[in-house]
Design an enzyme around this catalytic site. Sequence first.
Site, PDB file in Angstrom:
ATOM      1  N   ALA A 240      57.044 -17.069  96.976  1.00  0.00           N
ATOM      2  CA  ALA A 240      56.448 -15.946  97.955  1.00  0.00           C
ATOM      3  C   ALA A 240      56.993 -15.734  99.662  1.00  0.00           C
ATOM      4  CB  ALA A 240      55.314 -15.476  98.128  1.00  0.00           C
TER       5      ALA A 240
ATOM      6  N   GLY B 210      55.606 -18.082  93.880  1.00  0.00           N
ATOM      7  CA  GLY B 210      55.587 -16.901  93.304  1.00  0.00           C
ATOM      8  C   GLY B 210      56.731 -17.191  92.423  1.00  0.00           C
TER       9      GLY B 210
ATOM     10  N   GLU C 179      55.508 -17.718  89.117  1.00  0.00           N
ATOM     11  CA  GLU C 179      55.053 -16.954  88.525  1.00  0.00           C
ATOM     12  C   GLU C 179      56.297 -15.839  88.525  1.00  0.00           C
ATOM     13  OE1 GLU C 179      53.089 -17.088  92.263  1.00  0.00           O
ATOM     14  OE2 GLU C 179      50.778 -16.412  90.979  1.00  0.00           O
TER      15      GLU C 179
ATOM     16  N   GLU D  74      50.853 -23.913  95.048  1.00  0.00           N
ATOM     17  CA  GLU D  74      50.520 -23.055  96.512  1.00  0.00           C
ATOM     18  C   GLU D  74      49.512 -24.044  97.683  1.00  0.00           C
ATOM     19  OE1 GLU D  74      51.594 -22.022  93.303  1.00  0.00           O
ATOM     20  OE2 GLU D  74      52.089 -20.156  93.920  1.00  0.00           O
TER      21      GLU D  74
HETATM   22  N1  CAA Z   1      59.115 -18.320 102.487  1.00  0.00           N
HETATM   23  C1  CAA Z   1      59.550 -18.763 103.859  1.00  0.00           C
HETATM   24  N2  CAA Z   1      60.273 -19.253 103.603  1.00  0.00           N
HETATM   25  C2  CAA Z   1      60.829 -20.810 102.876  1.00  0.00           C
HETATM   26  C3  CAA Z   1      60.462 -20.511 101.792  1.00  0.00           C
HETATM   27  C4  CAA Z   1      59.488 -19.860 101.787  1.00  0.00           C
HETATM   28  N3  CAA Z   1      58.944 -19.511 100.793  1.00  0.00           N
HETATM   29  N4  CAA Z   1      60.700 -21.769 101.224  1.00  0.00           N
HETATM   30  C5  CAA Z   1      61.367 -22.621 102.706  1.00  0.00           C
HETATM   31  N5  CAA Z   1      61.850 -21.301 102.623  1.00  0.00           N
HETATM   32  C6  CAA Z   1      62.559 -21.876 104.114  1.00  0.00           C
HETATM   33  C7  CAA Z   1      61.797 -22.642 105.511  1.00  0.00           C
HETATM   34  O1  CAA Z   1      61.029 -22.297 106.146  1.00  0.00           O
HETATM   35  C8  CAA Z   1      63.689 -23.141 106.378  1.00  0.00           C
HETATM   36  O2  CAA Z   1      63.669 -21.620 107.146  1.00  0.00           O
HETATM   37  P1  CAA Z   1      64.399 -22.703 108.769  1.00  0.00           P
HETATM   38  O3  CAA Z   1      65.988 -23.194 108.208  1.00  0.00           O
HETATM   39  O4  CAA Z   1      64.895 -20.802 109.169  1.00  0.00           O
HETATM   40  O5  CAA Z   1      63.526 -23.354 108.903  1.00  0.00           O
HETATM   41  C9  CAA Z   1      64.267 -23.036 105.142  1.00  0.00           C
HETATM   42  O6  CAA Z   1      64.140 -22.238 104.101  1.00  0.00           O
HETATM   43  C10 CAA Z   1      64.910 -24.206 104.181  1.00  0.00           C
HETATM   44  O7  CAA Z   1      63.915 -25.144 103.617  1.00  0.00           O
HETATM   45  P2  CAA Z   1      64.122 -26.494 103.955  1.00  0.00           P
HETATM   46  O8  CAA Z   1      64.521 -26.443 105.826  1.00  0.00           O
HETATM   47  O9  CAA Z   1      62.184 -26.684 103.771  1.00  0.00           O
HETATM   48  O10 CAA Z   1      64.732 -26.933 102.266  1.00  0.00           O
HETATM   49  P3  CAA Z   1      64.286 -27.662 102.078  1.00  0.00           P
HETATM   50  O11 CAA Z   1      65.821 -27.729 101.228  1.00  0.00           O
HETATM   51  O12 CAA Z   1      63.928 -29.194 102.354  1.00  0.00           O
HETATM   52  O13 CAA Z   1      63.491 -27.337 100.856  1.00  0.00           O
HETATM   53  C11 CAA Z   1      61.978 -25.412  99.484  1.00  0.00           C
HETATM   54  C12 CAA Z   1      63.368 -26.165 100.275  1.00  0.00           C
HETATM   55  C13 CAA Z   1      61.361 -27.223  98.683  1.00  0.00           C
HETATM   56  C14 CAA Z   1      62.480 -24.736  98.812  1.00  0.00           C
HETATM   57  C15 CAA Z   1      61.068 -25.813 100.456  1.00  0.00           C
HETATM   58  O14 CAA Z   1      61.686 -25.110 101.462  1.00  0.00           O
HETATM   59  C16 CAA Z   1      59.653 -25.771  99.918  1.00  0.00           C
HETATM   60  O15 CAA Z   1      59.155 -26.452  99.491  1.00  0.00           O
HETATM   61  N6  CAA Z   1      58.846 -24.235 100.472  1.00  0.00           N
HETATM   62  C17 CAA Z   1      57.423 -23.609  99.791  1.00  0.00           C
HETATM   63  C18 CAA Z   1      57.519 -23.217  98.708  1.00  0.00           C
HETATM   64  C19 CAA Z   1      56.768 -22.923  98.396  1.00  0.00           C
HETATM   65  O16 CAA Z   1      55.749 -22.998  98.809  1.00  0.00           O
HETATM   66  N7  CAA Z   1      56.207 -21.799  98.100  1.00  0.00           N
HETATM   67  C20 CAA Z   1      55.048 -21.094  97.386  1.00  0.00           C
HETATM   68  C21 CAA Z   1      54.563 -20.322  97.794  1.00  0.00           C
HETATM   69  S1  CAA Z   1      53.434 -19.204  98.411  1.00  0.00           S
HETATM   70  C22 CAA Z   1      53.668 -18.596  96.808  1.00  0.00           C
HETATM   71  O17 CAA Z   1      54.439 -18.257  95.997  1.00  0.00           O
HETATM   72  C23 CAA Z   1      52.317 -18.027  96.287  1.00  0.00           C
HETATM   73  C24 CAA Z   1      52.183 -16.730  95.530  1.00  0.00           C
HETATM   74  O18 CAA Z   1      51.148 -17.029  94.061  1.00  0.00           O
HETATM   75  C25 CAA Z   1      52.569 -15.387  95.576  1.00  0.00           C
END
Ligand code: CAA
Length: 703
Positions: free
Chosen positions: A63, A104, A107, A127
């Site tokens: 998400a 997500g 999912e 999450e």
């Molecule tokens: N939503 C919005 N922005 C996100 C994102 C997300 N899920 N994941 C990453 N980004 C953005 C970061 O903010 C970053 O933006 P900026 O360059 O503007 O700062 C960009 O993507 C790159 O991210 P990283 O700098 O973290 O890059 P990385 O290569 O080191 O890591 C990653 C990539 C492993 C995907 C890491 O960003 C990460 O762990 N992201 C979060 C993943 C997460 O928690 N997902 C679950 C979301 S909640 C959900 O999905 C709920 C549900 O059940 C519906």
Amino acid sequence: MTTLVNYRVEDGLALIGLARPPVNALGQPLRAAILDACERAAADASVQAIILHGAHGLFCAGADIGEFGSEASFAAPDLPNLLLRLTALDKPLIAAIGTLALGGGLELALACGYRISEPDARLGLPEINLGLLPGAGGTQRLPRLIGVEPALDMMISGQPIGAGRAFELGLLDRLASGKESLLDDARAFARELLDQRAPAQRTSRFANPAESVAADFLSQFRAANEPRWKSRLAPRLVLAAVEAACNLPLAEGLVREHELFKEAEASKQSAALRHVFFAEREAGRIPGIEADIPLRRIEKVAVIGAGTMGGGIAMNFVNAGIPVALLEQKGEALDCGLANIRKNYEISVKRGKLTAAQLEQRMELLFGTLDYADLADADLVIEAVFEKLEIKQQVFRELDRLCKPGAILASNTSSLDVDVIAASTSRPQDVIGLHFFSPANVMRLLEVVRGKATAPDVLATTMKIAKRIGKLPVISGVCFGFIGNRMLEPYSREAHRLVLEGATPTQVDKVLTDLDLNMGVFSMLDLAGIDVNFLVRNSNRAAFAHDESYCRLGDELYAQGRHGQKTGRGFYLYEGRNRQEDYEVVALAERLAGELHVPRRPVGDQEIHDRCLFMLINEGIQLLDEGIALRASDIDLVWINGYGFPAHLGGPLHYAEQLGLDKVLAGIQHYRRTLGGYGEMWFKPAALLERLVAAGRARIEKI
Ligand code: CAA
């Protein structure tokens, strides 16, 4: 068709490529585009099966975290309903997972009838790290697919698993032969399914997930894990959702999951953890320095001092494959330092985190030396010698004489003036502070101290190398103690003073650990060493020469040789790791209070909370106003990663925003009025806090 997805049909297969860089976060526009594309494929009689993939390789990171807490999060099509629609398609839908499928994103893959992934992909439900639970069917579909125990493990740990493990668990149907062949293998898989007339969704392995575990599994799991969850909400909600998966039919379980998800999303804890997520990414941006500034090459590092700190620092670089020269004054100390590093690696081998061969490879990257001349070709030199200005200056003079032009010269000081150290060289532009936290090979925080003269490319290179060795670098300006230790001073001052006034160390620490801090002030000082704290205090006595009263307790314990855990006695008495209140310390506090004319009285827990925390917050706001910290969120990161402040409170300044800045200011003013001369001396609100409250601002930023 919107450009958020690429759509094409090839030989009866619709390929839908998610194309929202950088990570295909499932914001409303992408959700709508996926739905459109799937409906188009569903309606096209020439399409027999659908492949969902990441147009640029990476499948999906879940998400859009930026949408949480806003209406966009549930704007149509919301993720749960989009995924429900996908499960109802009557054509096989295959997720082809490149690089990662998280939250997500996983999912989304679970809603597809079939899943294939490249062999190095990572799959996870992280999450919980955002104070959430999987809210788009993950808590219901995953246990049905792989069983309750591994599903719960993925959700509670938040740790992604590799594709190989996911295949073993039945989460994946196929592994592609390589990264490049993912789409070809997905096409071939689709054709096989069509040849076999496979159903659009295959039946779940565990129609009733409760049958995958013993009847008392969930209650046992709760009993075993609840104590370490402290007051965290999300693990409890995950467990409630998995209980629903075990007790309810899928449709009802999904409804229950949605209710629990909404509760988590609306919680202060999730808001705090989302703040931390974005704070970590923001910390890497350096105002005024372009992201593409040319960096210096760092191929060889030198560390001066093979003690606990120097050894730990060296390990970070070696772990990242960077050779390190480790310098000591005497052969014995060098041997001892190298032996300690080997011992540390041996522990990792015993725990299965490292192979014996990797241990040897790492040791080979370490080069012990007694000769400064061996540092001449290092690209980055980090000094980790005794914390005394004159000694550090001497080392830097030597480095200035010997190191090659352009080498970055760093000091691992925890409090001293980096500008004064830099001034002892002819190249202050190459000098920077790198404050590692102990144990340096474990702790993630690195305060990067930018001196007056530090060159932009030195700062940018240092930030980059810090990330390469797995640290979270946070920039600080020069002041005594930088961000973290400077804030520690008023926080710990209140703790000491409260004991003089009548609280006990146990009472003070309990108030702080009840807030979920890892440790209270006194346990922390006992662990770090009362002697170490005494030396730091001595190097800055002038700052509190006007009122040394609160230092007396620590000074006397130091004089009595009660140096903390390592001597078995400090603020507490220790038997092994077990600690107990020491009535001698309580009696000492009583005696000192008498000598210092500090009135003794029962002290309430709320007062302990407010005085310790408000003074910590006040100092943080002051640091922001002075420009020592670039942002309030940087301060939060320092305290979460260096001092055990709970991430689910978002760090001290985010916590202050949640409490209300007016409340914090009113509290400081209250103690200024009611604590007599002591209050007047120390309870001075930061000017920025006063300005923020006067302007009616809820967020802490420089105005
Ligand atoms: N939503 C919005 N922005 C996100 C994102 C997300 N899920 N994941 C990453 N980004 C953005 C970061 O903010 C970053 O933006 P900026 O360059 O503007 O700062 C960009 O993507 C790159 O991210 P990283 O700098 O973290 O890059 P990385 O290569 O080191 O890591 C990653 C990539 C492993 C995907 C890491 O960003 C990460 O762990 N992201 C979060 C993943 C997460 O928690 N997902 C679950 C979301 S909640 C959900 O999905 C709920 C549900 O059940 C519906």
